[in-house]
Design a protein around this motif. Structure first.
Motif, PDB file in Angstrom:
ATOM      1  N   VAL A 173     -45.273  62.983 -55.487  1.00  0.00           N
ATOM      2  CA  VAL A 173     -44.143  62.077 -55.664  1.00  0.00           C
ATOM      3  C   VAL A 173     -42.898  62.598 -54.952  1.00  0.00           C
ATOM      4  N   TRP A 174     -42.633  63.911 -55.030  1.00  0.00           N
ATOM      5  CA  TRP A 174     -41.482  64.451 -54.293  1.00  0.00           C
ATOM      6  C   TRP A 174     -41.679  64.284 -52.790  1.00  0.00           C
ATOM      7  N   SER A 175     -42.887  64.436 -52.309  1.00  0.00           N
ATOM      8  CA  SER A 175     -43.163  64.202 -50.890  1.00  0.00           C
ATOM      9  C   SER A 175     -42.864  62.746 -50.535  1.00  0.00           C
ATOM     10  N   TRP A 176     -43.288  61.838 -51.383  1.00  0.00           N
ATOM     11  CA  TRP A 176     -43.048  60.397 -51.182  1.00  0.00           C
ATOM     12  C   TRP A 176     -41.546  60.118 -51.082  1.00  0.00           C
ATOM     13  N   VAL A 177     -40.779  60.677 -52.015  1.00  0.00           N
ATOM     14  CA  VAL A 177     -39.328  60.473 -52.033  1.00  0.00           C
ATOM     15  C   VAL A 177     -38.689  61.027 -50.759  1.00  0.00           C
ATOM     16  N   LEU A 178     -39.087  62.221 -50.358  1.00  0.00           N
ATOM     17  CA  LEU A 178     -38.495  62.849 -49.179  1.00  0.00           C
ATOM     18  C   LEU A 178     -38.877  62.115 -47.892  1.00  0.00           C
ATOM     19  N   VAL A 179     -40.142  61.733 -47.755  1.00  0.00           N
ATOM     20  CA  VAL A 179     -40.588  61.020 -46.558  1.00  0.00           C
ATOM     21  C   VAL A 179     -39.881  59.680 -46.425  1.00  0.00           C
ATOM     22  N   ARG A 180     -39.642  59.010 -47.545  1.00  0.00           N
ATOM     23  CA  ARG A 180     -38.987  57.702 -47.518  1.00  0.00           C
ATOM     24  C   ARG A 180     -37.461  57.815 -47.433  1.00  0.00           C
ATOM     25  N   GLY A 181     -36.942  59.038 -47.435  1.00  0.00           N
ATOM     26  CA  GLY A 181     -35.498  59.239 -47.325  1.00  0.00           C
ATOM     27  C   GLY A 181     -34.726  58.765 -48.542  1.00  0.00           C
TER      28      GLY A 181
END
Length: 143
Positions: free
Chosen positions: A50-58
């Motif tokens: 989920v943190w990866s998702w948040v970071l990738v989506r800016g």
């Protein structure tokens, strides 16, 4: 383009699909280990994903704009989720997935009650009947 109601149904169906996979994968995953450890491993995977998702989506830039009330209720939600997962994995370890999952989903009845009491959402006949049928189905499975 889908309207908000259609989007919510689409995302809810995706959620149900992945929740079903979660139950099957979890049942297999807790067969040979402590369910608390299994929950901890699952939580780390979710945390990274989920943190990866948040970071990738800016989307991290809004983190500092979170109000204390919002943060408090997200913490409460996280604690509730953690407790739910701990008990769910314990139930899966000792019981059949086909019994545990419907009982877990009986939380829908509580969601209905809580949404009316705390969120002042309307209790329509359609919602009442649908939730009642889910409850009846759960009772049929467990009795």
């Amino acid at each position: 383009m889908l309207d908000d109601a259609s989007k919510s149904i689409f995302y809810a169906l995706l959620s149900a699909f992945f929740a079903a996979l979660t139950t099957i994968f979890a049942k297999i995953g807790v067969e040979a280990i402590n369910p608390n450890l299994a929950t901890a491993i699952r939580t780390v995977v979710i945390l990274v994903m989920v943190w990866s998702w948040v970071l990738v989506r800016g989307e991290f830039d809004t983190f500092l704009a979170i109000t204390p009330k919002t943060l408090l209720f997200l913490v409460f939600s996280g604690l509730s989720t953690g407790l739910s997962w701990l008990f769910y994995f314990r139930a899966l370890q000792v019981g059949k997935a086909s019994l545990v999952a419907p009982l877990d989903k009986s939380s829908l009845v509580l969601v209905l009650v809580f949404s009316v009491l705390f969120l002042q959402e309307p209790l329509t006949l359609k919602i009442f009947l649908g939730t009642s049928l889910i409850l009846i189905g759960t009772l049929v499975v467990i009795l």
